[in-house]
Write an enzyme that holds these catalytic residues in place. Structure first.
Site, mmCIF file in Angstrom:
data_model
loop_
_atom_site.group_PDB
_atom_site.id
_atom_site.type_symbol
_atom_site.label_atom_id
_atom_site.label_comp_id
_atom_site.label_asym_id
_atom_site.label_seq_id
_atom_site.Cartn_x
_atom_site.Cartn_y
_atom_site.Cartn_z
ATOM 1 N N TRP A 445 -1.764 9.487 -7.352
ATOM 2 C CA TRP A 445 -0.868 8.616 -6.600
ATOM 3 C C TRP A 445 -1.611 7.694 -5.624
ATOM 4 O O TRP A 445 -0.984 7.007 -4.839
ATOM 5 C CB TRP A 445 0.137 9.480 -5.828
ATOM 6 C CG TRP A 445 0.861 10.434 -6.730
ATOM 7 C CD1 TRP A 445 1.987 10.179 -7.452
ATOM 8 C CD2 TRP A 445 0.488 11.788 -7.028
ATOM 9 N NE1 TRP A 445 2.346 11.294 -8.174
ATOM 10 C CE2 TRP A 445 1.449 12.295 -7.930
ATOM 11 C CE3 TRP A 445 -0.559 12.615 -6.617
ATOM 12 C CZ2 TRP A 445 1.391 13.589 -8.443
ATOM 13 C CZ3 TRP A 445 -0.629 13.900 -7.122
ATOM 14 C CH2 TRP A 445 0.338 14.385 -8.026
ATOM 15 N N ASP A 446 -2.936 7.710 -5.644
ATOM 16 C CA ASP A 446 -3.738 6.940 -4.695
ATOM 17 C C ASP A 446 -3.509 7.443 -3.270
ATOM 18 O O ASP A 446 -3.419 6.661 -2.327
ATOM 19 C CB ASP A 446 -3.418 5.448 -4.789
ATOM 20 C CG ASP A 446 -4.426 4.574 -4.048
ATOM 21 O OD1 ASP A 446 -5.488 5.093 -3.654
ATOM 22 O OD2 ASP A 446 -4.141 3.386 -3.836
ATOM 23 N N TYR A 447 -3.459 8.770 -3.122
ATOM 24 C CA TYR A 447 -3.319 9.372 -1.800
ATOM 25 C C TYR A 447 -4.684 9.568 -1.159
ATOM 26 O O TYR A 447 -5.027 10.657 -0.689
ATOM 27 C CB TYR A 447 -2.568 10.701 -1.899
ATOM 28 C CG TYR A 447 -1.062 10.563 -2.016
ATOM 29 C CD1 TYR A 447 -0.388 9.489 -1.447
ATOM 30 C CD2 TYR A 447 -0.312 11.518 -2.676
ATOM 31 C CE1 TYR A 447 0.990 9.373 -1.543
ATOM 32 C CE2 TYR A 447 1.072 11.412 -2.776
ATOM 33 C CZ TYR A 447 1.715 10.335 -2.210
ATOM 34 O OH TYR A 447 3.079 10.219 -2.295
#
Length: 781
Positions: A445-447
């Site tokens: 999630w591109d966290y």
């Protein structure tokens, strides 16, 4: 006059039919049954009004009364939620009081108008009590502690290497802050719209050695007179702007004082890194490159990185200096391919520029650089966020992102899986890993861990515990023992959604949640949380929401469109948090912005506009390539056709967390709709909604919080104890940068400085180019 009556009637008929048709679709999707009968009633009322049937007003009054009851049952006394449901219908109810309509339909018109007035009284009453807030409790104590160093300076990006953003200054207080006035401005001279891709000014100056030290998006470094803002010197590395990125920036520089034993020239030096991946040491006195550092003041950070391209790798955050070692990572473009530059973290000698060590998580043998002809391990998780350091423990704390590409993880190595989206403690002398803690498993999630770790000391029996607070984009705050990385507040592995992934992908069965600290992730979204300027675009958002795949936090990306919330922008982003050690309050700026995500098969991604590098354009709906995988990725904000967010406000909050009780002390939405609105238009009304933004806070001993990081051209001060807004000022652009404060060395005045930035990702325009300093009038000190 018959035509005005028929105009209103036609509008009611058309709007009613649209709402009824959308309501039927929503029911078919399993949504609220309100809109079909509601729209039908409006359409019938319009039809009757056209014919002059006196039942029109009575029917509309009944419809609006039922609408009020339905709205209260669905969202309670939330004023913004009620506004979306009631204001539009109430305006039409008031139209029934127009004389030409009242004469045509009689007493029913008066009934409709009275219900319309009641609707606005309800909205007004709800506006006076905001369910978006948590009020502060009285009786907070303040325990003064000794703060090392010169209190009037700001020697590091977060004021100290602990990243507390706490200043012990007390000249500006809650009692006199309203007297603050503009002391000076400084224009960097760089037009942010002139670059290949516009990017924001986000620098936080240092105040040390009698100078303000700052940088621009083009990596020009300035030294200013801290009293007047007058330029003392300027250094331009002449970076190549090719491969421009919407997140290209220089958030700050670092400073090192070598003391009496330091070599001449450059006993005191400014350390900066550039968009062209150059590490530079400058003489603090003159701004000239230090000749004994690397090659005439420059070290090429592309050494050992292998194949790269302009804009694919650069340093966006200020390096951290601990002892005589400069430690820095680098920003690597998201979602370009499976073969991108390494996320290596390196330590350099602050005097010579020689490589001391390298942490290449994919190959520990590269500690002193890869052998000739080889490279650091490619596509490993990078560290673009600011780092922190503890000189006593000899540790530097590194926040990491995930391996590229961000939204497809099948090809990631075991080492990348271990260290992605983590905070990692490295030995500053050797670069060896002491411990690591992961904030998101198999991150799709591109966290990235975007916030600087903040180091605090927690009271304990017999002394204190050296702790670390790690804010995350997920909205989770992890509280760790910084000696070992062990959680000090309970972390629980909870089941994560598993449905909807592509066949080639695997998922982590659980994700870590910091249940021992307040979560700022926002509640799980439901249909009732959909919002709009009118009932029609709110209905559109409800229908779209029902079509989305959403199973709560960490819903996996797949071939059907899914809802990502918290967004890849946060939660908490690079602005980080600030900590008042005397009040033991942690100040957090959090974002509530939903994003839509979809994986696109490679063949489909080649059509249309075609894929492009992540952040290399502002059209974020274009497929992002993820070359080397079977898919591209498409990301966009969850907005209505009018360009407003489909999620109900607030979109930005400030929260104070009591670190003694680990409970929320107070919480409030920050920011108004003055500079925002549908279709990109500015509403112009200072109505508090809570706006998203990326900047961080500054907290002072006197009991003030300074903050400008929202989508609004304003800079504000709040009371630390209560969160009450005490002062605000308009700026030429929003302040999506971290503010700082210092004492002028000649006059003894306390100044507060922030960059007027704007922001591309949050669509906060215009983009700024100036720094603004505020101080009390001389007689008000």
């Amino acid at each position: 006059m018959i035509w005005p009556v028929r105009l209103v009637a036609a509008l009611l008929l058309i709007i009613g039919l649209i709402v009824a048709a959308g309501g039927a679709h929503l029911i078919w999707l399993g949504g609220s049954p309100y809109y079909l009968p509601g729209g039908s009633a409006v359409a019938l009322s319009g039809y009757w009004l056209w014919r002059g049937d006196r039942r029109s007003g009575w029917l509309y009054a009944l419809f609006l009364a039922v609408t009020i009851v339905w709205a209260l049952c669905e969202v309670g006394l939330d004023g913004w939620q009620l506004t979306a449901r009631i204001v539009g219908p109430a305006l039409f109810a008031l139209a029934f009081l127009l004389s030409f309509i009242r004469r045509r339909v009689g007493k029913g018109a008066i009934a409709a108008g009275l219900v319309g007035f009641a609707s606005f009284l309800l909205i007004l009453g709800c506006a006076l009590q905001s369910p978006m807030e948590i009020a502060a409790l009285s009786g907070r104590t303040n325990t003064p502690i000794a703060i090392p160093g010169d209190p009037g300076q700001w020697p590091a990006w977060g004021r100290d290497t602990a990243g507390t953003r706490f200043s012990p200054l007390t000249q500006i207080t809650p009692a006199n802050v309203r007297k603050l006035q503009l002391a000076w401005t400084f224009d960097t001279g760089h037009d942010p719209m002139s670059a290949p891709v516009p990017s924001p000014l986000q620098s936080t100056p240092l105040m040390v050695d009698g100078k303000l030290l700052l940088c621009t998006q083009t990596n020009i470094v300035f030294a200013l007179d801290p009293e007047t803002g007058k330029q003392l010197w300027r250094f331009d590395p002449r970076v190549d702007p090719k491969g421009g990125s919407a997140v290209r920036t220089c958030r700050g520089v670092a400073y090192h004082d070598g003391g009496a034993a330091a070599p001449a020239p450059c006993p005191r030096r400014v350390i900066t890194a550039t968009y062209c991946a150059q590490l530079i040491a400058l003489d603090s006195a003159t701004g000239r490159p230090c000749p004994g550092f690397g090659q005439r003041g420059f070290v090429d950070l592309n050494q050992g990185m292998g194949r790269t391209a302009p804009g694919l790798y650069y340093v966006s955050s200020a390096p951290v200096i601990i002892g005589d070692v400069i430690v820095l990572g680098g920003w690597v473009a998201d979602n370009v391919s499976t073969d991108e530059p390494s996320g290596v973290v390196r330590g350099y000698d602050v005097i010579t520029g020689a490589l001391r060590w390298a942490w290449d998580m994919g190959n520990p043998n590269n500690m002193h650089g890869p052998p000739p002809g080889d490279t650091y391990t490619r596509s490993t998780p990078n560290s673009w966020a600011p780092m922190s350091a503890d000189a006593k423990l000899g540790l530097v704390f590194v926040p990491t992102g995930n391996a590229t590409p961000d939204h497809f993880g099948t090809y990631r190595s075991a080492q990348s899986e271990k260290y992605s989206s983590s905070v990692v403690a490295l030995d500053v002398a050797t670069g060896a890993v002491r411990w690591s803690f992961q904030t998101a498993h198999h991150d799709l999630w591109d966290y990235d861990v975007a916030s600087q770790p903040t180091l605090i000391d927690l009271p304990a029996s017999g002394g204190t515990i050296p702790a670390l607070v790690q804010p995350t984009k997920r909205g989770e705050l992890f509280l760790l023992d910084r000696r070992s990385g062990k959680p000090l507040a309970e972390v629980r592995e909870l089941p994560a959604p598993q449905a909807g992934k592509v066949p080639e992908e695997r998922l982590s069965p659980t994700q870590p949640f910091s249940v021992g600290m307040p979560s700022l992730a926002g509640r799980r979204i439901s249909e009732r949380d959909m919002w709009g300027i009118t009932p029609i675009d709110q209905l559109w958002c409800r229908i779209h929401f029902r079509k989305l795949r959403y199973d709560g936090p960490n819903t996996p990306p797949g071939l059907t469109e899914s809802l990502l919330y918290p967004s890849l922008g946060g939660g908490m982003n690079w602005g980080g948090v600030s900590y008042d050690p005397e009040r033991r309050l942690l100040m957090v700026n959090s974002i509530y912005y939903p994003t839509l995500m979809q994986l696109v098969p490679r063949a489909a991604a080649r059509g249309g506009k075609g894929p492009r590098a992540s952040h290399n354009a502002t059209d974020f709906a274009a497929p992002l390539p993820m070359a080397g995988t079977p898919y591209a990725a498409r990301l966009r904000g969850f907005t209505s056709p009018l360009g407003t967010l489909c999620l109900a406000p607030p979109y930005g909050r400030m929260t104070a967390i009591d670190m003694t009780t680990r409970k929320i002390a107070w919480q409030r939405p920050v920011g108004t709709v003055r500079d925002s609105g549908p279709l990109g238009l500015e509403v112009g009304l200072p109505v508090r909604m809570g706006m998203p933004g990326f900047g961080g806070t500054l907290v002072t001993r006197s009991g003030l919080i300074f903050f400008g990081g929202v989508k609004e051209r304003a800079f504000r001060a709040f009371a630390t104890d209560t969160g009450k807004e005490l002062w605000s000022v308009r700026m030429p652009a929003s302040g999506n940068a971290n503010p700082m404060t210092y004492v002028g060395p000649r006059t003894g005045r306390q100044f507060v400085v922030i960059a007027a930035t704007g922001h591309v990702t949050s669509q906060s325009f215009p983009l700024g180019r100036t720094f603004h300093a505020y101080a009390l009038p001389q007689e008000a000190k």
